[in-house]
Write an enzyme that holds these catalytic residues in place. Structure first.
Site, mmCIF file in Angstrom:
data_model
loop_
_atom_site.group_PDB
_atom_site.id
_atom_site.type_symbol
_atom_site.label_atom_id
_atom_site.label_comp_id
_atom_site.label_asym_id
_atom_site.label_seq_id
_atom_site.Cartn_x
_atom_site.Cartn_y
_atom_site.Cartn_z
ATOM 1 N N THR A 58 85.650 -65.647 -103.006
ATOM 2 C CA THR A 58 84.763 -66.789 -103.244
ATOM 3 C C THR A 58 83.612 -66.861 -102.250
ATOM 4 O O THR A 58 82.685 -67.652 -102.443
ATOM 5 C CB THR A 58 85.536 -68.113 -103.088
ATOM 6 N N HIS A 106 62.076 -77.518 -90.127
ATOM 7 C CA HIS A 106 63.404 -76.908 -90.267
ATOM 8 C C HIS A 106 63.944 -76.406 -88.930
ATOM 9 O O HIS A 106 65.151 -76.278 -88.759
ATOM 10 C CB HIS A 106 63.358 -75.776 -91.293
ATOM 11 N N ASP A 161 87.056 -58.479 -97.216
ATOM 12 C CA ASP A 161 88.499 -58.333 -97.395
ATOM 13 C C ASP A 161 88.709 -57.485 -98.657
ATOM 14 O O ASP A 161 87.761 -56.893 -99.188
ATOM 15 C CB ASP A 161 89.193 -59.702 -97.447
ATOM 16 N N CYS A 206 83.944 -61.806 -99.705
ATOM 17 C CA CYS A 206 85.346 -62.016 -100.070
ATOM 18 C C CYS A 206 85.338 -62.568 -101.497
ATOM 19 O O CYS A 206 84.285 -62.570 -102.140
ATOM 20 C CB CYS A 206 86.078 -62.917 -99.080
ATOM 21 N N HIS A 217 64.879 -72.492 -95.229
ATOM 22 C CA HIS A 217 65.224 -73.809 -94.675
ATOM 23 C C HIS A 217 66.310 -73.742 -93.610
ATOM 24 O O HIS A 217 66.313 -74.566 -92.698
ATOM 25 C CB HIS A 217 65.698 -74.751 -95.793
HETATM 26 C C1 RB5 Z 1 91.731 -63.349 -101.567
HETATM 27 O O1 RB5 Z 1 92.615 -63.431 -102.641
HETATM 28 C C2 RB5 Z 1 90.809 -64.547 -101.531
HETATM 29 O O2 RB5 Z 1 91.519 -65.690 -101.238
HETATM 30 C C3 RB5 Z 1 89.693 -64.330 -100.530
HETATM 31 O O3 RB5 Z 1 88.990 -63.190 -100.858
HETATM 32 C C4 RB5 Z 1 88.645 -65.415 -100.441
HETATM 33 O O4 RB5 Z 1 88.195 -65.807 -101.700
HETATM 34 C C5 RB5 Z 1 88.960 -66.551 -99.573
HETATM 35 O O5 RB5 Z 1 88.163 -67.443 -99.321
#
Ligand code: RB5
Length: 149
Positions: free
Chosen positions: A69, A135, A10, A67, A100
């Site tokens: 996180t 595994h 994203d 993305c 694993h």
């Molecule tokens: C975008 O602001 C953020 O929410 C997205 O990149 C991600 O971290 C969502 O899980």
């Protein structure tokens, strides 16, 4: 023939995606860029699903998602059968996610790592094989195959 690796992000992962693409090409992989194409705001699931479908259908062996996180991308990708998307933030987790868990999608938390961190993680993740053995049974149970064992 070089391996084709699809990659998608994203807006939060866009900048690091460009760096990761270059790294992959420099290391002999063919990259299929599924977007996004700019830092303009987007919805991560719109990019996770097409990549996860490719892995789920067996068109490619593995892929890379990014993305902010890593979490949203992993939630969406892991809804697809046979997709095991791992959020990875260190080379040690990269190694274990392959050994694993036989992870087939690498998800990078772009807002929490440098391009150098990502390169180290890619190197380990792409170069580590699944351990198999006990595994295999455990990974099978993710798909509910042999879950009565
Ligand atoms: C975008 O602001 C953020 O929410 C997205 O990149 C991600 O971290 C969502 O899980």
């Amino acid at each position: 023939m070089s391996e084709i690796i699809p990659i998608a992000s994203d807006h939060a992962g866009f900048e690091l995606k460009e760096r990761v693409q270059s790294w992959l090409k420099e290391h002999g992989y063919e990259v299929k860029d599924l977007g996004t194409d700019s830092p303009a705001s987007t919805d991560y699931a719109d990019y996770a699903h097409p990549l996860a479908e490719m892995v789920s259908r067996g068109e490619v062996k593995r892929g890379v998602l990014l993305c902010g996180t890593g979490l949203g991308m992993a939630y969406a990708a892991n809804r697809h059968p046979h997709v095991r998307a791992a959020v990875v933030w260190s080379p040690e987790i990269a190694e274990l996610s392959r050994k694993h868990n036989d992870a087939n999608v690498l998800v990078l938390p772009a807002r929490f790592m440098s391009p150098e961190d990502a390169a180290r993680i890619l190197d380990v993740w792409l170069g580590t094989d699944f351990d198999g053995g006990r595994h295999t049974r455990r990974v099978g149970k993710i798909e509910r195959e042999g879950s009565s064992e």
